[in-house]
Design an enzyme around this catalytic site. Structure first.
Site, mmCIF file in Angstrom:
data_model
loop_
_atom_site.group_PDB
_atom_site.id
_atom_site.type_symbol
_atom_site.label_atom_id
_atom_site.label_comp_id
_atom_site.label_asym_id
_atom_site.label_seq_id
_atom_site.Cartn_x
_atom_site.Cartn_y
_atom_site.Cartn_z
ATOM 1 C CE LYS A 100 -2.383 -1.541 3.603
ATOM 2 N NZ LYS A 100 -2.039 -2.990 3.591
ATOM 3 C CB THR A 101 3.823 2.311 1.997
ATOM 4 O OG1 THR A 101 3.140 2.231 3.246
ATOM 5 C CG2 THR A 101 4.783 3.497 2.015
ATOM 6 C CG ASP A 117 0.637 3.078 6.767
ATOM 7 O OD1 ASP A 117 -0.369 2.459 6.371
ATOM 8 O OD2 ASP A 117 1.704 2.517 7.060
ATOM 9 C CB THR A 122 -4.750 -3.577 8.129
ATOM 10 O OG1 THR A 122 -4.840 -3.006 9.441
ATOM 11 C CG2 THR A 122 -3.336 -3.399 7.599
ATOM 12 N NE ARG A 144 5.624 -4.620 5.151
ATOM 13 C CZ ARG A 144 4.576 -4.074 5.759
ATOM 14 N NH1 ARG A 144 4.096 -4.624 6.870
ATOM 15 N NH2 ARG A 144 4.014 -2.980 5.270
#
Length: 337
Positions: A69-70, A114, A163, A222
């Site tokens: 997402k980032t 975030d 999330t 990740r």
């Protein structure tokens, strides 16, 4: 593909570890691997906004942790050729923090928040007018001297990442024009990510080695990159620096990450559910106390993948292990009422 067919980097990296982490992130939509549906949609919206010379509509990226997402927010900023300011929901403690961030934006700029679901309600409410009409009303002074000030803002794009999209208030969620659900990656997509990351890290890896890392990465880039670094370390000590399928299996077994990507916490969760509670149903608070993990950790990091892969079910009475979980742990399945 033979084991001696390696994918390597031809260039030396003379950057710090921090710069290396940034290099692992793709810079454009064409470089971003996976999330094809989201990329196609965003490409259209970005091109339209640039043609109109307008700020992109506000974007909400939601899904399990570690799916990019980032990185997607950074890619959008690059594609829009816009400056981006980044923060997180917990870092915005009061409305003044948010005003300072918004005031720092250039016209067409991007603010990335975030964990936006963790932003204080009073700051969230200030976002309503900022997102919709590009202004905020703030109170200056105290007591009898306090008075409201209408503070105009340049057109900007808010990109929120969470999330837990379900915990966002309806007024905030409805102000996002673009909703993008980030999904778990397929193994082939993760394999390509592992190969790209190995190239950046100057690590030698063959396709079988990359596939082995990918299939144990829980569908998450990740985690794939984290496991790759540890497998690389193992290869340099035990395998002459080359990540083969055998080396990858040995390294990941050492890390106690099994062939379906379940780590020690996942395995403990399933084992506790089955061995102590006959497969459930059992409440999350009870499971949390038994395995020594916070409820938020279980809900955000453990359960989404176990649900996705069909190892557990959520019911009104609690969590239940499926037949697949029993088979994975090589236990006899007992049908519960």
């Amino acid at each position: 593909m033979e084991d001696n067919q390696h994918i390597t980097s031809d260039e030396l990296l003379n950057e710090s570890e921090f710069s290396l982490e940034k290099t692992l992130r793709p810079q454009s939509l064409s470089d971003y691997l996976g999330q094809e549906k989201i990329k196609k949609e965003l490409a259209i919206y970005i091109e339209a906004a640039r043609k109109r010379e307008e700020a992109l509509d506000h974007v909400l990226l939601y899904g399990p942790p570690g799916l990019g997402k980032t990185t997607m927010a950074m890619v959008v900023a690059n594609e829009m050729k816009a400056d981006i300011r980044t923060t997180s929901g917990p870092a915005i403690e009061k409305p003044g923090d948010l005003v300072a961030l918004l005031n720092d934006l250039e016209p067409g700029g991007i603010l990335f928040i975030d964990e936006i679901h963790r932003m204080p309600r009073i700051a969230e409410e200030m976002l309503y007018s900022a997102m919709e009409d590009f202004f905020v009303d703030i109170i200056i002074g105290q007591g009898d001297t306090a008075h409201p000030v209408h503070f105009p803002l340049p057109p900007f794009t808010l990109i929120g990442a969470t999330t837990r999209a379900g915990t966002l208030s309806a007024p905030l969620r409805d102000r996002f024009g673009i909703l993008a659900h980030m999904e778990y990656y397929q193994i082939d997509e993760l394999k390509d990510i592992v190969i790209r990351s190995a190239h950046v890290l100057q690590s030698q890896i063959n396709l079988e080695g990359a596939y082995e890392v990918a299939r144990r990465s829980r569908g998450t880039p990740r985690i794939a990159n984290r496991l790759l670094k540890r497998v690389r370390d193992y290869a340099e000590v035990k395998g002459q620096g080359v990540v083969t399928e055998t080396i990858a299996k040995e390294a990941l077994d050492l890390l106690r990450v099994d062939h379906q990507g379940l780590d020690i916490v996942d395995q403990k969760f399933l084992s506790t559910l089955i061995k102590l509670y006959d497969g459930g149903p059992v409440g999350l608070n009870t499971l949390s106390a038994n395995i020594g993990e916070e409820i938020d950790t279980i809900e955000d990091m453990v359960e989404p993948f176990l649900l996705q892969e069909g190892f557990i079910q959520r019911t009104s009475r609690g969590r239940m292990a499926t037949q697949k979980a029993y088979e994975h742990l090589e236990l006899t399945f007992l049908m519960n009422d």
